[in-house]
Design a protein around this motif. Structure first.
Motif, PDB file in Angstrom:
ATOM      1  N   LEU A 160      81.274  41.314  25.361  1.00 36.69           N
ATOM      2  CA  LEU A 160      81.531  41.003  23.957  1.00 36.69           C
ATOM      3  C   LEU A 160      80.950  42.044  23.016  1.00 36.69           C
ATOM      4  O   LEU A 160      81.573  42.418  22.025  1.00 36.69           O
ATOM      5  N   LEU A 161      79.763  42.520  23.304  1.00 32.71           N
ATOM      6  CA  LEU A 161      79.061  43.413  22.383  1.00 32.71           C
ATOM      7  C   LEU A 161      79.688  44.797  22.334  1.00 32.71           C
ATOM      8  O   LEU A 161      79.863  45.381  21.258  1.00 32.71           O
ATOM      9  N   GLY A 162      80.046  45.350  23.489  1.00 35.45           N
ATOM     10  CA  GLY A 162      80.620  46.691  23.517  1.00 35.45           C
ATOM     11  C   GLY A 162      82.112  46.699  23.314  1.00 35.45           C
ATOM     12  O   GLY A 162      82.623  47.159  22.296  1.00 35.45           O
ATOM     13  N   ASP A 163      82.859  46.181  24.275  1.00 34.33           N
ATOM     14  CA  ASP A 163      84.323  46.226  24.222  1.00 34.33           C
ATOM     15  C   ASP A 163      84.880  45.659  22.927  1.00 34.33           C
ATOM     16  O   ASP A 163      85.752  46.265  22.297  1.00 34.33           O
ATOM     17  N   TYR A 164      84.399  44.485  22.535  1.00 34.37           N
ATOM     18  CA  TYR A 164      85.040  43.785  21.435  1.00 34.37           C
ATOM     19  C   TYR A 164      84.365  44.009  20.089  1.00 34.37           C
ATOM     20  O   TYR A 164      85.035  44.305  19.101  1.00 34.37           O
ATOM     21  N   ALA A 165      83.043  43.878  20.011  1.00 35.10           N
ATOM     22  CA  ALA A 165      82.363  44.110  18.731  1.00 35.10           C
ATOM     23  C   ALA A 165      82.319  45.599  18.399  1.00 35.10           C
ATOM     24  O   ALA A 165      82.706  46.022  17.308  1.00 35.10           O
TER      25      ALA A 165
END
Length: 387
Positions: A160-165
């Protein structure tokens, strides 16, 4: 798509060259907001190993099937790009160019096109050509080093933190900013280089400021917001489930310790960092006396800033999220509703996940594409393009 709800991006045409991870999520967000997103799928892939009918990141889109390695493949994508406002792709640097659908070729056909590129390492730099995944991007930016207990390895925080946020959301912000520029007087299209390392690093801006001001130690588990503080973290209840505590402000902390039943002398350790380990033990001992849901009932309706840690299956039925409609059911799938919300042009889930190639003829009709006679060709498995 007549007869469907129109979001704030109604009328914006987007071409998404199929990929996995942050690119499809960015396409979903644009589609949720009303854009007409056409996903260009390749015969045989890429896939996530799940039924395409349940791949929520492909909702609200339409799909056409194009073999980019076939002689007519690049021409068909360029025909789409000529009629689009935005194109997004997630190939490794240079792959789109080798396939004949890179920025130069697309912008030559449509000078006002916004060409969004989604990668992990970016288009330039020593690692640009290397393979990578979310956890590696987090590692190099320092973000992963912020997470977890100091006596254990940093955990893998899903993607969630890298790919999406750090990835998808920055791609969407960049695309919309470039689209605004392109639609201005004399505006022209441009290339948006959205790298997960750049976006994730940008997310740590506040902490870098705190570090420079001496308000943050460059070690895990030693700070106010990284689990080092006993009144900002998670605790296990008697049933093995957990509660999250965020009682930072004095008035919220007072409410928290009162409802927790903490001894006033123990609660006074809040203002003495040398006693934080003692305070953490006392809080943990109290939480272990009741189940998660019993504690949730104790704190319900208070400003103690305590919340039960819910599973993915539990979250949609939580009273607050249910009242807001944070999750919805569509086509038999429980899924997050479009976000954010708009008062005049609300987003909506208008279509189920697009099946690869299912909308080729419909898109050709709606976008005025040249008839090629192969709109109903079957998907023929072939090796996946190197990313």
């Amino acid at each position: 798509m007549a007869g469907t709800a129109a979001g704030p991006l109604d009328g914006v045409r987007v071409v998404e060259l199929a990929g996995i991870g942050p690119g499809p999520f960015a396409g979903m967000l644009l589609a949720d907001l009303g854009a007409d997103v056409v996903r260009v799928d390749r015969p045989g892939g890429p896939v996530l190993g799940i039924d395409p009918a349940r791949d929520v990141t492909n909702r609200n889109k339409r799909s056409v099937l194009v073999d980019l390695k076939a002689p007519e493949g690049p021409v068909r994508v360029l025909d789409l790009a000529e009629r689009a406002d935005v194109l997004i792709e997630g190939f490794r640097p240079g792959v789109a160019e080798r396939l004949g659908v890179g920025p130069d070729a697309c912008l030559a056909r449509n000078p006002r096109l916004v060409y969004g590129r989604m990668t992990g390492w970016g288009q330039q730099g020593p690692l640009a050509e290397r393979a990578g995944h979310d956890i590696g991007y987090l590692a190099l930016t320092g973000a992963l080093g912020l997470i977890g207990r100091p006596d254990e390895p940093p955990p893998a925080p899903a993607n969630l933190l890298g790919d999406y946020a750090g990835g998808s959301l920055y791609l969407v912000v960049g695309v919309l900013a470039a689209l605004h520029h392109a639609r201005g007087e004399g505006g022209r299209g441009q290339v948006v280089d959205a790298a997960i390392v750049d976006g994730t690093a940008h997310l740590t801006s506040m902490i870098h400021g705190m570090l420079a001001a001496g308000a943050w130690q460059d070690r895990r588990g030693r700070n106010l917001l990284d689990g080092g503080c006993p009144f900002y973290g998670t605790y296990e209840a008697a049933d093995g489930r957990h509660l999250a505590v965020g009682a930072l402000e004095p008035q919220f902390y007072a409410e928290f310790t009162r409802l927790l039943g903490l001894d006033p002398e123990q609660a006074a350790a809040r203002d003495d960092m040398t006693r934080w380990d003692e305070l953490r033990t006392a809080v943990a001992d109290r939480f272990r006396t009741r189940t998660r849901d019993e504690w949730a009932a104790v704190f319900e309706g208070s400003d103690a800033c305590v919340a039960p840690v819910l599973s993915l299956g539990e979250a949609p039925v939580h009273p607050h999220l249910a009242a807001r409609g944070t999750f919805l059911d569509h086509a038999g799938i429980t899924q997050p509703a479009p976000a954010p919300r708009f008062s005049a042009t609300p987003g909506a889930v208008r279509r189920p996940p697009a099946r690869p190639g299912a909308d080729t003829a419909e898109v050709a009709r709606d976008w005025g594409l040249p008839a090629r006679g192969d709109e109903d060709e079957p998907a023929i498995p072939r090796p996946q393009e190197d990313r």
